[in-house]
Enzyme design. Structure first.
Site, PDB file in Angstrom:
ATOM      1  N   ASN A 194       7.009  -8.525   1.461  1.00  0.00           N
ATOM      2  CA  ASN A 194       7.639  -7.196   1.584  1.00  0.00           C
ATOM      3  C   ASN A 194       7.301  -6.511   2.906  1.00  0.00           C
ATOM      4  O   ASN A 194       8.125  -5.769   3.432  1.00  0.00           O
ATOM      5  CB  ASN A 194       7.176  -6.321   0.409  1.00  0.00           C
ATOM      6  CG  ASN A 194       7.409  -4.848   0.685  1.00  0.00           C
ATOM      7  OD1 ASN A 194       8.504  -4.331   0.546  1.00  0.00           O
ATOM      8  ND2 ASN A 194       6.339  -4.153   1.115  1.00  0.00           N
ATOM      9  N   SER A 208      17.082  -7.019   3.608  1.00  0.00           N
ATOM     10  CA  SER A 208      17.729  -5.723   3.816  1.00  0.00           C
ATOM     11  C   SER A 208      19.221  -5.984   3.905  1.00  0.00           C
ATOM     12  O   SER A 208      19.638  -7.099   4.259  1.00  0.00           O
ATOM     13  CB  SER A 208      17.238  -5.107   5.130  1.00  0.00           C
ATOM     14  OG  SER A 208      18.096  -4.058   5.534  1.00  0.00           O
ATOM     15  N   ILE A 239      16.607   3.132   1.047  1.00  0.00           N
ATOM     16  CA  ILE A 239      15.538   3.397   0.075  1.00  0.00           C
ATOM     17  C   ILE A 239      14.592   4.470   0.630  1.00  0.00           C
ATOM     18  O   ILE A 239      14.197   4.402   1.803  1.00  0.00           O
ATOM     19  CB  ILE A 239      14.726   2.100  -0.210  1.00  0.00           C
ATOM     20  CG1 ILE A 239      15.653   0.907  -0.519  1.00  0.00           C
ATOM     21  CG2 ILE A 239      13.704   2.349  -1.320  1.00  0.00           C
ATOM     22  CD1 ILE A 239      16.435   0.969  -1.793  1.00  0.00           C
ATOM     23  N   SER A 264       0.804  -1.230   0.000  1.00  0.00           N
ATOM     24  CA  SER A 264       0.000   0.000   0.000  1.00  0.00           C
ATOM     25  C   SER A 264       0.833   1.274   0.000  1.00  0.00           C
ATOM     26  O   SER A 264       0.311   2.362  -0.185  1.00  0.00           O
ATOM     27  CB  SER A 264      -0.923  -0.004   1.224  1.00  0.00           C
ATOM     28  OG  SER A 264      -0.162  -0.168   2.394  1.00  0.00           O
ATOM     29  N   ARG A 265       2.129   1.143   0.219  1.00  0.00           N
ATOM     30  CA  ARG A 265       2.989   2.337   0.176  1.00  0.00           C
ATOM     31  C   ARG A 265       4.448   1.895   0.126  1.00  0.00           C
ATOM     32  O   ARG A 265       4.758   0.701   0.235  1.00  0.00           O
ATOM     33  CB  ARG A 265       2.736   3.260   1.370  1.00  0.00           C
ATOM     34  CG  ARG A 265       2.992   2.665   2.721  1.00  0.00           C
ATOM     35  CD  ARG A 265       2.396   3.510   3.838  1.00  0.00           C
ATOM     36  NE  ARG A 265       2.355   2.771   5.078  1.00  0.00           N
ATOM     37  CZ  ARG A 265       3.302   2.796   6.013  1.00  0.00           C
ATOM     38  NH1 ARG A 265       4.358   3.552   5.838  1.00  0.00           N
ATOM     39  NH2 ARG A 265       3.181   2.087   7.110  1.00  0.00           N
ATOM     40  N   ASN A 275      -2.963  -8.247   8.698  1.00  0.00           N
ATOM     41  CA  ASN A 275      -1.707  -8.132   9.446  1.00  0.00           C
ATOM     42  C   ASN A 275      -0.936  -9.437   9.251  1.00  0.00           C
ATOM     43  O   ASN A 275      -1.383 -10.495   9.696  1.00  0.00           O
ATOM     44  CB  ASN A 275      -2.050  -7.899  10.922  1.00  0.00           C
ATOM     45  CG  ASN A 275      -0.815  -7.833  11.800  1.00  0.00           C
ATOM     46  OD1 ASN A 275       0.309  -8.047  11.337  1.00  0.00           O
ATOM     47  ND2 ASN A 275      -1.016  -7.545  13.071  1.00  0.00           N
ATOM     48  N   VAL A 276       0.223  -9.374   8.619  1.00  0.00           N
ATOM     49  CA  VAL A 276       0.960 -10.613   8.318  1.00  0.00           C
ATOM     50  C   VAL A 276       1.455 -11.324   9.576  1.00  0.00           C
ATOM     51  O   VAL A 276       1.786 -12.509   9.531  1.00  0.00           O
ATOM     52  CB  VAL A 276       2.156 -10.377   7.354  1.00  0.00           C
ATOM     53  CG1 VAL A 276       1.694  -9.892   6.003  1.00  0.00           C
ATOM     54  CG2 VAL A 276       3.195  -9.447   7.965  1.00  0.00           C
ATOM     55  N   TYR A 297      15.861  -5.707  14.405  1.00  0.00           N
ATOM     56  CA  TYR A 297      15.632  -5.604  12.953  1.00  0.00           C
ATOM     57  C   TYR A 297      16.660  -6.454  12.192  1.00  0.00           C
ATOM     58  O   TYR A 297      16.302  -7.231  11.298  1.00  0.00           O
ATOM     59  CB  TYR A 297      15.732  -4.129  12.535  1.00  0.00           C
ATOM     60  CG  TYR A 297      15.413  -3.863  11.076  1.00  0.00           C
ATOM     61  CD1 TYR A 297      14.094  -3.846  10.627  1.00  0.00           C
ATOM     62  CD2 TYR A 297      16.427  -3.624  10.150  1.00  0.00           C
ATOM     63  CE1 TYR A 297      13.803  -3.587   9.288  1.00  0.00           C
ATOM     64  CE2 TYR A 297      16.140  -3.364   8.813  1.00  0.00           C
ATOM     65  CZ  TYR A 297      14.827  -3.340   8.383  1.00  0.00           C
ATOM     66  OH  TYR A 297      14.542  -3.089   7.057  1.00  0.00           O
ATOM     67  N   LYS A 303      16.003  -9.734   9.721  1.00  0.00           N
ATOM     68  CA  LYS A 303      16.384  -9.754   8.308  1.00  0.00           C
ATOM     69  C   LYS A 303      17.384 -10.880   8.016  1.00  0.00           C
ATOM     70  O   LYS A 303      17.359 -11.479   6.947  1.00  0.00           O
ATOM     71  CB  LYS A 303      16.933  -8.390   7.896  1.00  0.00           C
ATOM     72  CG  LYS A 303      15.869  -7.283   7.911  1.00  0.00           C
ATOM     73  CD  LYS A 303      14.708  -7.613   6.968  1.00  0.00           C
ATOM     74  CE  LYS A 303      13.680  -6.520   6.889  1.00  0.00           C
ATOM     75  NZ  LYS A 303      12.578  -6.829   5.956  1.00  0.00           N
TER      76      LYS A 303
HETATM   77  P1  NDP Z   1       7.205   1.467   4.946  1.00  0.00           P
HETATM   78  O1  NDP Z   1       7.126   1.653   6.408  1.00  0.00           O
HETATM   79  O2  NDP Z   1       7.299   2.667   4.074  1.00  0.00           O
HETATM   80  O3  NDP Z   1       5.982   0.548   4.444  1.00  0.00           O
HETATM   81  C1  NDP Z   1       5.722  -0.665   5.096  1.00  0.00           C
HETATM   82  C2  NDP Z   1       4.571  -1.379   4.408  1.00  0.00           C
HETATM   83  O4  NDP Z   1       4.351  -2.619   5.086  1.00  0.00           O
HETATM   84  C3  NDP Z   1       3.275  -0.596   4.454  1.00  0.00           C
HETATM   85  O5  NDP Z   1       2.517  -0.862   3.297  1.00  0.00           O
HETATM   86  C4  NDP Z   1       2.598  -1.175   5.690  1.00  0.00           C
HETATM   87  O6  NDP Z   1       1.200  -1.018   5.596  1.00  0.00           O
HETATM   88  C5  NDP Z   1       3.016  -2.652   5.596  1.00  0.00           C
HETATM   89  N1  NDP Z   1       3.032  -3.358   6.872  1.00  0.00           N
HETATM   90  C6  NDP Z   1       3.770  -3.078   7.978  1.00  0.00           C
HETATM   91  N2  NDP Z   1       3.509  -3.966   8.940  1.00  0.00           N
HETATM   92  C7  NDP Z   1       2.597  -4.821   8.444  1.00  0.00           C
HETATM   93  C8  NDP Z   1       1.930  -5.944   8.953  1.00  0.00           C
HETATM   94  N3  NDP Z   1       2.141  -6.390  10.213  1.00  0.00           N
HETATM   95  N4  NDP Z   1       1.036  -6.588   8.170  1.00  0.00           N
HETATM   96  C9  NDP Z   1       0.809  -6.175   6.916  1.00  0.00           C
HETATM   97  N5  NDP Z   1       1.400  -5.094   6.371  1.00  0.00           N
HETATM   98  C10 NDP Z   1       2.284  -4.442   7.127  1.00  0.00           C
HETATM   99  O7  NDP Z   1       8.476   0.519   4.705  1.00  0.00           O
HETATM  100  P2  NDP Z   1       9.368   0.315   3.409  1.00  0.00           P
HETATM  101  O8  NDP Z   1       8.542   0.396   2.203  1.00  0.00           O
HETATM  102  O9  NDP Z   1      10.573   1.141   3.541  1.00  0.00           O
HETATM  103  O10 NDP Z   1       9.844  -1.196   3.663  1.00  0.00           O
HETATM  104  C11 NDP Z   1       9.296  -2.313   2.983  1.00  0.00           C
HETATM  105  C12 NDP Z   1      10.191  -3.514   3.257  1.00  0.00           C
HETATM  106  O11 NDP Z   1      11.504  -3.224   2.785  1.00  0.00           O
HETATM  107  C13 NDP Z   1      10.338  -3.855   4.734  1.00  0.00           C
HETATM  108  O12 NDP Z   1      10.393  -5.242   4.890  1.00  0.00           O
HETATM  109  C14 NDP Z   1      11.672  -3.215   5.115  1.00  0.00           C
HETATM  110  O13 NDP Z   1      12.260  -3.853   6.195  1.00  0.00           O
HETATM  111  C15 NDP Z   1      12.441  -3.428   3.825  1.00  0.00           C
HETATM  112  N6  NDP Z   1      13.572  -2.534   3.640  1.00  0.00           N
HETATM  113  C16 NDP Z   1      13.431  -1.162   3.633  1.00  0.00           C
HETATM  114  C17 NDP Z   1      14.526  -0.356   3.418  1.00  0.00           C
HETATM  115  C18 NDP Z   1      14.438   1.127   3.391  1.00  0.00           C
HETATM  116  O14 NDP Z   1      15.510   1.779   3.341  1.00  0.00           O
HETATM  117  N7  NDP Z   1      13.268   1.744   3.362  1.00  0.00           N
HETATM  118  C19 NDP Z   1      15.859  -0.941   3.210  1.00  0.00           C
HETATM  119  C20 NDP Z   1      15.887  -2.365   3.241  1.00  0.00           C
HETATM  120  C21 NDP Z   1      14.791  -3.117   3.437  1.00  0.00           C
HETATM  121  P3  NDP Z   1       0.298  -0.649   6.916  1.00  0.00           P
HETATM  122  O15 NDP Z   1       0.958   0.497   7.579  1.00  0.00           O
HETATM  123  O16 NDP Z   1      -1.045  -0.387   6.360  1.00  0.00           O
HETATM  124  O17 NDP Z   1       0.325  -1.902   7.723  1.00  0.00           O
END
Ligand code: NDP
Length: 259
Positions: free
Chosen positions: A90, A150, A196, A14-15, A63-64, A163, A167
């Site tokens: 993801n 990550s 990122i 979703s984002r 919620n995963v 964290y 990972k």
């Molecule tokens: P964001 O916080 O921007 O987005 C996280 C996403 O995961 C949202 O869509 C959120 O939706 C969803 N989410 C979080 N918890 C849950 C849950 N329990 N169940 C279902 N959905 C969930 O994070 P990023 O986009 O930055 O990160 C995405 C992935 O990439 C993660 O696994 C992160 O660890 C990894 N990553 C990120 C990096 C970075 O620099 N940004 C670098 C390396 C890895 P909602 O809030 O609606 O639950």
């Protein structure tokens, strides 16, 4: 089978990075199921963006970390589409508070492991069983499971040990599932992003700006959700063949050792 008839699930689509992945897969022709904890209303604009490329796509609130939610999520996809060809694990969270491992709390550890490791591990288990059943109808079909880990899988950050461990765990989960599912022709891969741009890194923007300016990366810019999306698309479409278990590093050269 043509990609147009295939379905991909992107958790946390979703984002941020997940939305970048969902858009890349939708552009390639997949129908998307994306999920997150937020309400359908709050995810509507993301779903609209995905539907511009793939109009049957859906959002499911799930919620995963929750077993019942995971089961409902797969049931919804089965009812809507009757199949699932690609899973992208993801969804993930950073610690609410970055705390030195000498002081970090057990609650944070439990939350991170449940969301970033246990949830995706058991979602993979359920999806793998479904994919194996599905292959019974068409053994030549291309199926893939992609875990978003990550650089923290190998780079030690002592202010977010929970964290890093989650990972490192998902990196091993990738290897385990690649080994177990190879006999069925299901490819399992890890995409390992660096720094990122997303909500997750918004709070440490200035810190990383300075590090990037100071030469931390070979490619001197923030990574984007599109960078990660393109890497996942290559894996999901099967263009990277003979490579199950591969780790695709998308970090602008951050982890390349130099002397
Ligand atoms: P964001 O916080 O921007 O987005 C996280 C996403 O995961 C949202 O869509 C959120 O939706 C969803 N989410 C979080 N918890 C849950 C849950 N329990 N169940 C279902 N959905 C969930 O994070 P990023 O986009 O930055 O990160 C995405 C992935 O990439 C993660 O696994 C992160 O660890 C990894 N990553 C990120 C990096 C970075 O620099 N940004 C670098 C390396 C890895 P909602 O809030 O609606 O639950």
């Amino acid at each position: 089978m043509a990609i147009e008839n295939k379905v991909a699930l992107v958790t946390g689509g979703s984002r941020g990075i997940g939305l970048g992945i969902a858009l890349a897969l939708a552009e390639a022709g997949f129908t998307l199921a994306i999920c997150g904890r937020r309400s359908r209303e709050k995810a509507q604009s993301a779903l609209d963006a995905v539907r511009l490329h793939s109009e049957r796509s859906i959002y499911v609130q799930a919620n995963v970390a929750d077993g019942a939610d995971r089961a409902d999520l797969l049931l919804t996809i089965e009812e809507q589409f009757g199949r699932l060809d690609v899973l992208v694990n993801n969804a993930g969270i950073a610690p609410r508070l970055r705390a030195d491992i000498l002081e970090a709390r057990e609650e944070s550890f439990d939350e991170l492991i449940a969301t970033n490791l246990k949830g995706p591990y058991f979602l993979t288990q359920a999806v793998a069983a479904w994919m194996i059943r599905q292959r019974g109808d068409d053994a030549r079909t291309q199926q893939a499971i992609v875990n978003i880990s990550s650089i923290s899988a190998t780079v030690a950050s002592v202010n977010r040990g929970d964290y890093c461990i989650s990972k490192a765990g998902i990196a091993m989960a990738t290897r385990l599932w690649a080994a177990r599912l190879a006999e069925y022709g299901i490819g399992v891969y890890e995409v390992r992003p660096g720094i990122i741009e997303s909500d997750m890194t918004a709070g440490v923007r200035a810190k990383y700006d300075a590090l990037i300016e100071g030469g931390l990366l070979l490619e001197k810019r923030w990574g984007t959700p599109q960078d990660v999306g393109r890497a996942v698309r290559v894996l999901a479409t099967g263009e990277l063949s003979y490579a199950t278990g591969a780790v695709v590093v998308v970090d602008g050269g951050l982890t390349l050792e130099r002397l």
